[in-house]
Design an enzyme around this catalytic site. Structure first.
Site, PDB file in Angstrom:
ATOM      1  N   GLU A  23      -4.961   1.648   3.179  1.00 14.05           N
ATOM      2  CA  GLU A  23      -4.820   0.494   4.070  1.00 14.05           C
ATOM      3  C   GLU A  23      -4.863   0.913   5.523  1.00 14.05           C
ATOM      4  O   GLU A  23      -5.453   0.234   6.364  1.00 14.05           O
ATOM      5  CB  GLU A  23      -3.497  -0.233   3.779  1.00 14.05           C
ATOM      6  CG  GLU A  23      -3.367  -1.616   4.428  1.00 14.05           C
ATOM      7  CD  GLU A  23      -2.884  -1.602   5.871  1.00 14.05           C
ATOM      8  OE1 GLU A  23      -3.091  -2.591   6.580  1.00 14.05           O
ATOM      9  OE2 GLU A  23      -2.306  -0.578   6.302  1.00 14.05           O
ATOM     10  N   GLU A  24      -4.251   2.049   5.812  1.00 17.54           N
ATOM     11  CA  GLU A  24      -4.126   2.477   7.212  1.00 17.54           C
ATOM     12  C   GLU A  24      -5.463   2.902   7.821  1.00 17.54           C
ATOM     13  O   GLU A  24      -5.545   3.161   9.018  1.00 17.54           O
ATOM     14  CB  GLU A  24      -3.094   3.611   7.336  1.00 17.54           C
ATOM     15  CG  GLU A  24      -1.682   3.206   6.878  1.00 17.54           C
ATOM     16  CD  GLU A  24      -1.025   2.150   7.760  1.00 17.54           C
ATOM     17  OE1 GLU A  24      -1.639   1.744   8.760  1.00 17.54           O
ATOM     18  OE2 GLU A  24       0.093   1.728   7.432  1.00 17.54           O
ATOM     19  N   HIS A  30       0.827  -1.207   0.000  1.00 17.07           N
ATOM     20  CA  HIS A  30       0.000   0.000   0.000  1.00 17.07           C
ATOM     21  C   HIS A  30       0.854   1.247   0.000  1.00 17.07           C
ATOM     22  O   HIS A  30       1.983   1.252   0.507  1.00 17.07           O
ATOM     23  CB  HIS A  30      -0.997  -0.012   1.172  1.00 17.07           C
ATOM     24  CG  HIS A  30      -0.366  -0.042   2.522  1.00 17.07           C
ATOM     25  ND1 HIS A  30      -0.026   1.098   3.207  1.00 17.07           N
ATOM     26  CD2 HIS A  30      -0.018  -1.069   3.330  1.00 17.07           C
ATOM     27  CE1 HIS A  30       0.500   0.769   4.380  1.00 17.07           C
ATOM     28  NE2 HIS A  30       0.527  -0.550   4.471  1.00 17.07           N
ATOM     29  N   ASP A  72      -0.230   4.362   1.120  1.00 23.64           N
ATOM     30  CA  ASP A  72      -0.506   5.349   2.172  1.00 23.64           C
ATOM     31  C   ASP A  72       0.320   5.047   3.422  1.00 23.64           C
ATOM     32  O   ASP A  72       0.786   3.922   3.623  1.00 23.64           O
ATOM     33  CB  ASP A  72      -2.005   5.396   2.510  1.00 23.64           C
ATOM     34  CG  ASP A  72      -2.547   4.081   3.037  1.00 23.64           C
ATOM     35  OD1 ASP A  72      -2.127   3.017   2.536  1.00 23.64           O
ATOM     36  OD2 ASP A  72      -3.394   4.104   3.959  1.00 23.64           O
ATOM     37  N   ASP A 105       0.913 -10.346   0.642  1.00 21.63           N
ATOM     38  CA  ASP A 105       0.799  -8.985   1.167  1.00 21.63           C
ATOM     39  C   ASP A 105       1.732  -8.829   2.371  1.00 21.63           C
ATOM     40  O   ASP A 105       2.375  -9.788   2.803  1.00 21.63           O
ATOM     41  CB  ASP A 105      -0.658  -8.697   1.565  1.00 21.63           C
ATOM     42  CG  ASP A 105      -0.942  -7.207   1.773  1.00 21.63           C
ATOM     43  OD1 ASP A 105      -0.070  -6.375   1.459  1.00 21.63           O
ATOM     44  OD2 ASP A 105      -2.043  -6.875   2.249  1.00 21.63           O
TER      45      ASP A 105
END
Ligand SMILES: [Zn+2]
Length: 478
Positions: free
Chosen positions: A187-188, A118, A120, A214
């Site tokens: 994601e966060e 991801h 972010d 992942d």
């Protein structure tokens, strides 16, 4: 009397025999590592990561609008930095900011693989800025390290994957099976606009992958007492996540004449009841795999304990947090020191063990606290993920690649307590694994989402090399 002593003696001997038998029967599950071809990487890989760090792709909260300048800036940086990737791979933007790259395989009958990460990052706490060795978005490179928010979580992996693909394209590598690179932008804050939408997009096209990889597993250094080798933790599943609000409503009153049951006292009692009556520890998949793989790598006494879970189950499971955990996280009630409040509330967060569900937890709460307490689900909730296979071609290839790139490591399957974007991909993938070789030691642990996040140059190079070999191996599989 003699007979009884003799009988006890025999029982003790039998007992010891079983312990020893199980201990000696435990043998290493590690596959032999094979030598790899040398790879000549571009020298500016550290520069590239440092530049990627400079884009403030921060996820503040579910309500906040993403900073389009930062995210589009990051996209442009990727285009400029990885020209071959952008020439040869398809690119779709999902929910404006998430990226899905498609490297089409030459054999469309083969199941694709999905490699995730991801873009972010979490914000930096202003008061802690002074504790950073360099500005968190400066992208400073020192002799040994690259400093900045995202180096560990998770731009190091994202940019590392692209670095590997760029290198393979330079070598004119063409995969047999299709390779997707799925990079979420939120994601966060739960991933509901990014990874979830990417997975839905793939599902709509009828795509079923061999495996998805992942974040969420690491190369642990010195974190497992008794094991000198690095431990590559490949997580096969993640716990569920659910928060419940406990609400107490009363008539309140004046504090000079307190009622027997005070709003705050009732709430406090409910919290204590939940803490004292936690969900049971259980030996479930993948905890049993974890013990089996780990046991063989430990010194004798620990090996004996893990090889005999029938006897040592309780302390082992407690150590692994192998149950649905209970954590009060928010509490509120009362506004004035001489008034008994009419309402008091607390939020309790549960991380749900595979095999249990949100419904089971809710039932458990209602059975445990007084029926005067109102119980409500709150915020984001998700059941535990399914448990991926360790027999699959996907796992076998992953495990072999780890052992080849890191010959002095042992590969151990496990369960991750936190959540990742990976949970959305079970519907489009036979198996879902969590592992990238980010080195994690007692000291670096706090850097995740914390102060002075940084990665060593050596480790970053390892991430690129691991990605290179992994893609090449899955891609070339006949
Ligand atoms: Zn992350």
């Amino acid at each position: 009397m003699k007979k009884i002593l003799k009988l006890i003696g025999i029982i003790v001997l039998l007992f010891i025999a079983v312990l020893l038998f199980n201990t000696f029967r435990t043998s290493s599950k590690q596959v032999a590592s094979k030598p790899l071809e040398k790879v000549g990487l571009a020298k500016d890989i550290y520069q590239n990561l440092a530049k990627g760090i400079q884009h403030k792709t921060i996820s503040f909260s579910e309500e906040a609008i993403p900073d389009s300048t930062a995210f589009f800036g990051f996209h442009r940086f990727l285009e400029e930095t990885f020209p071959l990737v952008h020439e040869n791979l398809g690119l779709e933007k999902i929910s404006t900011y998430s990226l899905l790259y498609t490297w089409k395989g030459s054999d469309t009958t083969k199941k694709p693989i999905i490699l995730m990460s991801h873009m972010d990052v979490v914000p930096v706490d202003e008061p802690t800025l002074g504790d950073w060795e360099a500005g968190p978005f400066e992208g400073k490179i020192t002799d040994k390290e690259i400093i900045g928010r995202g180096t560990l979580d998770d731009k190091g992996t994202l940019i590392g994957l692209l670095e590997a693909v760029e290198q393979l394209l330079e070598e004119s590598f063409q995969p047999e099976r299709t390779i997707y690179l799925a990079f979420g932008h939120d994601e966060e804050i739960g991933g509901s606009n990014g990874a979830a939408k990417i997975a839905a997009h793939l599902k709509a096209q009828g795509i079923q992958a061999l495996m998805t990889l992942d974040e969420g597993g690491f190369l642990a250094e010195g974190l497992v007492p008794g094991v000198e080798d690095d431990v590559a933790i490949v997580n096969l599943a993640e716990k569920g996540f659910a928060s419940f609000k406990l609400i107490v409503e009363t008539n309140g009153g004046h504090s000079s004449a307190p009622p027997k049951e005070n709003t705050i006292g009732m709430l406090a009692q409910a919290i204590v009841d939940l803490e004292n009556n936690q969900r049971p520890y259980k030996m479930v998949k993948p905890i049993d795999y974890q013990l089996e793989y780990m046991a063989a790598e430990l010194p004798f006494v620990q090996k004996m304990a893990l090889s005999n879970p029938w006897l040592f189950k309780k302390p082992i499971l407690e150590k692994l947090n192998a149950h649905t955990t209970t954590a009060p996280t928010i509490i509120g009630g009362g506004i004035k020191n001489n008034v008994i409040p009419t309402v008091a509330e607390a939020t309790i967060n549960f991380r749900i063990l595979p095999g249990e569900t949100i419904d089971i937890v809710e039932e458990h709460i209602k059975n445990t606290v007084s029926d005067k307490i109102k119980v409500e689900r709150v915020g984001f909730l998700t059941n535990p993920s399914p448990v991926s296979s360790i027999e699959s071609e996907g796992y076998q290839t992953l495990q072999q690649t780890i052992r080849d790139v890191f010959p002095s490591s042992v590969v151990i399957p496990g369960l991750v307590g936190g959540g990742t974007d990976a949970r959305y991909f079970y519907e489009v993938s036979d198996d879902v694994y969590r592992f990238y070789p980010i080195r994690l030691g007692p000291e670096s642990m706090t850097r995740f989402h914390g102060i002075d996040e940084k990665i060593s140059k050596d480790n970053y190079k390892e991430i690129v090399l691991f990605s290179y070999h992994l893609i090449k191996r899955f891609g070339a599989q006949k």
